[in-house]
Design an enzyme around this catalytic site. Structure first.
Site, PDB file in Angstrom:
ATOM      1  N   ILE A 108       0.869  -1.177   0.000  1.00  8.85           N
ATOM      2  CA  ILE A 108       0.000   0.000   0.000  1.00  8.85           C
ATOM      3  C   ILE A 108       0.909   1.232   0.000  1.00  8.85           C
ATOM      4  O   ILE A 108       1.607   1.493   0.990  1.00  8.85           O
ATOM      5  CB  ILE A 108      -0.928  -0.002   1.231  1.00  8.85           C
ATOM      6  CG1 ILE A 108      -1.806  -1.273   1.225  1.00  8.85           C
ATOM      7  CG2 ILE A 108      -1.807   1.254   1.233  1.00  8.85           C
ATOM      8  CD1 ILE A 108      -2.644  -1.471   2.467  1.00  8.85           C
ATOM      9  N   GLU A 109       0.937   1.920  -1.125  1.00 10.47           N
ATOM     10  CA  GLU A 109       1.865   3.048  -1.284  1.00 10.47           C
ATOM     11  C   GLU A 109       1.217   4.364  -0.868  1.00 10.47           C
ATOM     12  O   GLU A 109       0.015   4.441  -0.594  1.00 10.47           O
ATOM     13  CB  GLU A 109       2.357   3.097  -2.733  1.00 10.47           C
ATOM     14  CG  GLU A 109       3.139   1.836  -3.087  1.00 10.47           C
ATOM     15  CD  GLU A 109       3.734   1.857  -4.484  1.00 10.47           C
ATOM     16  OE1 GLU A 109       3.363   2.727  -5.298  1.00 10.47           O
ATOM     17  OE2 GLU A 109       4.578   0.973  -4.747  1.00 10.47           O
ATOM     18  N   CYS A 159      11.354  -5.934   5.904  1.00 15.87           N
ATOM     19  CA  CYS A 159      10.405  -7.041   6.119  1.00 15.87           C
ATOM     20  C   CYS A 159      11.109  -8.249   6.735  1.00 15.87           C
ATOM     21  O   CYS A 159      10.528  -8.943   7.569  1.00 15.87           O
ATOM     22  CB  CYS A 159       9.713  -7.410   4.814  1.00 15.87           C
ATOM     23  SG  CYS A 159       8.512  -6.153   4.338  1.00 15.87           S
ATOM     24  N   GLU A 210       4.271  -7.900   2.880  1.00 11.94           N
ATOM     25  CA  GLU A 210       4.555  -8.826   3.987  1.00 11.94           C
ATOM     26  C   GLU A 210       4.145  -8.230   5.326  1.00 11.94           C
ATOM     27  O   GLU A 210       3.603  -8.903   6.197  1.00 11.94           O
ATOM     28  CB  GLU A 210       6.067  -9.131   4.074  1.00 11.94           C
ATOM     29  CG  GLU A 210       6.671  -9.709   2.831  1.00 11.94           C
ATOM     30  CD  GLU A 210       7.229  -8.642   1.913  1.00 11.94           C
ATOM     31  OE1 GLU A 210       6.491  -7.710   1.548  1.00 11.94           O
ATOM     32  OE2 GLU A 210       8.403  -8.753   1.542  1.00 11.94           O
TER      33      GLU A 210
HETATM   34  N1  THU Z   1       7.600  -4.137  -1.781  1.00 11.99           N
HETATM   35  C1  THU Z   1       6.917  -5.054  -1.031  1.00 11.99           C
HETATM   36  O1  THU Z   1       5.690  -5.014  -0.927  1.00 11.99           O
HETATM   37  N2  THU Z   1       7.645  -6.022  -0.407  1.00 11.99           N
HETATM   38  C2  THU Z   1       9.008  -6.119  -0.452  1.00 11.99           C
HETATM   39  O2  THU Z   1       9.581  -6.932   0.267  1.00 11.99           O
HETATM   40  C3  THU Z   1       9.765  -5.288  -1.373  1.00 11.99           C
HETATM   41  C4  THU Z   1       9.033  -4.134  -1.951  1.00 11.99           C
HETATM   42  C5  THU Z   1       6.834  -3.067  -2.442  1.00 11.99           C
HETATM   43  C6  THU Z   1       7.104  -1.695  -1.887  1.00 11.99           C
HETATM   44  C7  THU Z   1       6.733  -0.805  -3.064  1.00 11.99           C
HETATM   45  O3  THU Z   1       5.355  -0.531  -2.976  1.00 11.99           O
HETATM   46  C8  THU Z   1       7.000  -1.663  -4.284  1.00 11.99           C
HETATM   47  O4  THU Z   1       7.159  -3.001  -3.808  1.00 11.99           O
HETATM   48  C9  THU Z   1       8.262  -1.273  -5.046  1.00 11.99           C
HETATM   49  O5  THU Z   1       9.363  -1.213  -4.211  1.00 11.99           O
END
Ligand code: THU
Length: 135
Positions: free
Chosen positions: A43-44, A94, A55
């Site tokens: 979720i950005e 994570c 995660e």
């Molecule tokens: N991202 C994850 O959801 N998990 C990870 O372990 C690495 C990165 C997401 C964060 C961001 O929204 C997108 O991937 C690009 O970095």
């Protein structure tokens, strides 16, 4: 079989990613020791740093539901709308966060595509963790 179910859950969670800035959609499915599955997607945020990885969304929702014992996590990621891009390893934050609640033999299934995956233990991905015992 639980692994297949976990992978399916991660792939389906990925569809609910909110990733307008990176365009990278990530899905995670966390299996508790007693067989429940909690899912998450990234979720950005426009300010970037408040963004949360898939995660941690899965882990925090499980911990907040009272879960403390975990067996495995399945993870997939890649360009939104495309199939998973190959191994998508968890970021360092994570790994650290998982290590708070998961044992060294906790399994992480890195989904390569809709059919293939590779298995790692948390200890393989994150040896010599910084834990409560270091304080
Ligand atoms: N991202 C994850 O959801 N998990 C990870 O372990 C690495 C990165 C997401 C964060 C961001 O929204 C997108 O991937 C690009 O970095």
């Amino acid at each position: 079989m639980k692994e297949k179910e976990l992978i399916k859950a991660a792939l389906s969670a990925r569809e609910r990613a909110y990733c307008p800035y990176s365009g990278i959609a990530v899905g995670a499915a966390l299996l508790t020791a007693d067989g429940k599955i909690y899912t998450g997607a990234n979720i950005e945020n426009a300010a970037f740093s408040p963004s949360v990885c898939a995660e941690r969304v899965a882990l925090f929702s499980a911990v907040h539901a009272g879960e403390r014992n975990f067996a495995a996590l399945a993870l997939c990621g890649g360009k939104r709308g495309d199939v998973p891009c190959g191994l998508f390893p968890p970021c360092g934050v994570c790994r650290q966060t998982l290590s708070e609640f998961c044992s060294p033999d906790f399994e992480i299934l890195l989904i390569q595509d809709n059919e293939r995956y590779e298995k790692r233990t948390l200890a393989e991905l994150f040896p010599d963790r910084f834990g409560g015992e270091c304080l």
